[in-house]
Design a protein around this motif. Structure first.
Motif, PDB file in Angstrom:
ATOM      1  N   LYS A 113       0.843  -1.204   0.000  1.00  0.00           N
ATOM      2  CA  LYS A 113       0.000   0.000   0.000  1.00  0.00           C
ATOM      3  C   LYS A 113       0.884   1.262   0.000  1.00  0.00           C
ATOM      4  O   LYS A 113       0.657   2.214  -0.748  1.00  0.00           O
ATOM      5  N   ALA A 119       2.560   1.694  -3.355  1.00  0.00           N
ATOM      6  CA  ALA A 119       1.601   2.211  -4.341  1.00  0.00           C
ATOM      7  C   ALA A 119       1.462   3.726  -4.210  1.00  0.00           C
ATOM      8  O   ALA A 119       1.477   4.462  -5.201  1.00  0.00           O
ATOM      9  N   GLU A 120       1.374   4.196  -2.962  1.00  0.00           N
ATOM     10  CA  GLU A 120       1.250   5.646  -2.722  1.00  0.00           C
ATOM     11  C   GLU A 120       2.526   6.373  -3.143  1.00  0.00           C
ATOM     12  O   GLU A 120       2.470   7.421  -3.789  1.00  0.00           O
ATOM     13  N   LYS A 161       2.811   6.217  -6.913  1.00  0.00           N
ATOM     14  CA  LYS A 161       1.592   6.678  -7.602  1.00  0.00           C
ATOM     15  C   LYS A 161       1.117   5.673  -8.659  1.00  0.00           C
ATOM     16  O   LYS A 161       0.817   6.027  -9.793  1.00  0.00           O
ATOM     17  N   ILE A 162       1.109   4.409  -8.230  1.00  0.00           N
ATOM     18  CA  ILE A 162       0.556   3.353  -9.084  1.00  0.00           C
ATOM     19  C   ILE A 162      -0.437   2.558  -8.244  1.00  0.00           C
ATOM     20  O   ILE A 162      -0.499   2.738  -7.027  1.00  0.00           O
ATOM     21  N   SER A 163      -1.210   1.690  -8.859  1.00  0.00           N
ATOM     22  CA  SER A 163      -2.253   0.974  -8.115  1.00  0.00           C
ATOM     23  C   SER A 163      -1.659  -0.128  -7.245  1.00  0.00           C
ATOM     24  O   SER A 163      -0.580  -0.663  -7.528  1.00  0.00           O
ATOM     25  N   TYR A 164      -2.409  -0.467  -6.202  1.00  0.00           N
ATOM     26  CA  TYR A 164      -2.021  -1.537  -5.277  1.00  0.00           C
ATOM     27  C   TYR A 164      -1.838  -2.848  -6.046  1.00  0.00           C
ATOM     28  O   TYR A 164      -0.879  -3.590  -5.814  1.00  0.00           O
ATOM     29  N   GLU A 165      -2.764  -3.138  -6.957  1.00  0.00           N
ATOM     30  CA  GLU A 165      -2.704  -4.374  -7.744  1.00  0.00           C
ATOM     31  C   GLU A 165      -1.434  -4.442  -8.588  1.00  0.00           C
ATOM     32  O   GLU A 165      -0.820  -5.503  -8.727  1.00  0.00           O
ATOM     33  N   THR A 166      -1.043  -3.288  -9.168  1.00  0.00           N
ATOM     34  CA  THR A 166       0.180  -3.244  -9.982  1.00  0.00           C
ATOM     35  C   THR A 166       1.407  -3.560  -9.124  1.00  0.00           C
ATOM     36  O   THR A 166       2.297  -4.309  -9.536  1.00  0.00           O
TER      37      THR A 166
END
Length: 216
Positions: free
Chosen positions: A174, A177-178, A181-186
């Motif tokens: 998490k 991702a923050e 600046k990409i998605s959690y899934e990525t």
């Protein structure tokens, strides 16, 4: 409980929280451990040990201006035999992995008992490594001979290297991702690719691999 040593153990505490330092001082009162100094940053800890004699350094992991893991690495370079005990609020596998890989004597959680704190510092002063079986089991795979000869470059993409650096710094998916600046899934997908490419079982082992490759 006093160790066989009758002389006082000179302890440097590095922690940016005043309450934590006061608590440690209280817990160590009436023992053979003498808190000779307190500092609030990793950089200050490194500077202190180059100028003053100490027997053990107690290093908080998360501090401003030079975190504890970075300070541990620098202390190891200048004072390879100086015992260092890491202290953290977080039972974070990456922190434990990096502490083992960089040669810390022990890793204590801040909610440990007074008895464990005192005994760990005393054993560290005697140049012992105080790792639990569980802690070592978590990092054993990566500390053993890696499946990939270290000369071979693992074909990680630029993005995977970035993710791996964050993993080795102790960030969760998490948080990565923050930060990126990409998605959690990525992030999750990148981590799975990294583990497969490195031939390791989990992110703790990936963290040790990254430390050994000087990526962090």
């Amino acid at each position: 409980m006093h160790s066989a040593k009758t002389s006082k153990i000179r302890l440097l505490i590095a922690d940016d929280h005043e309450m934590a330092r006061a608590g440690l001082r209280t817990l160590l009162a009436d023992t053979n451990i003498d808190v000779v100094a307190e500092v609030t940053t990793g950089t200050a800890a490194v500077n202190y040990v180059t100028q003053h004699p100490v027997d053990v350094v107690l290093l908080d992991v998360r501090m401003p201006d030079g975190d504890g893991i970075t300070a541990l690495a620098l202390i190891r370079l200048s004072h390879p035999d100086l015992p260092v005990v890491m202290l953290s609020n977080y039972d974070n596998p990456s922190y434990v992995a990096r502490a083992v890989a960089l040669g810390a004597n022990a890793f204590l959680l801040k909610d440990c008992s007074r008895e464990k704190l005192v005994e760990t510092i005393q054993r560290a002063a005697n140049k012992e490594s105080v790792w639990t079986r569980d802690e070592l089991r978590r990092v054993a795979g990566a500390l053993a001979t890696p499946r990939l000869p270290s000369e071979i470059d693992v074909p990680l993409t630029h993005r995977e290297y970035q993710v791996l650096r964050h993993v080795a710094s102790g960030l969760t998916n998490k948080e990565i991702a923050e930060a990126m600046k990409i998605s959690y899934e990525t992030v999750k997908e990148h981590v799975q690719h990294i583990l497969r490419k490195l031939g390791v079982a989990d992110r703790t082992q990936a963290a040790v691999w990254a430390v050994r490759k000087n990526l962090v």
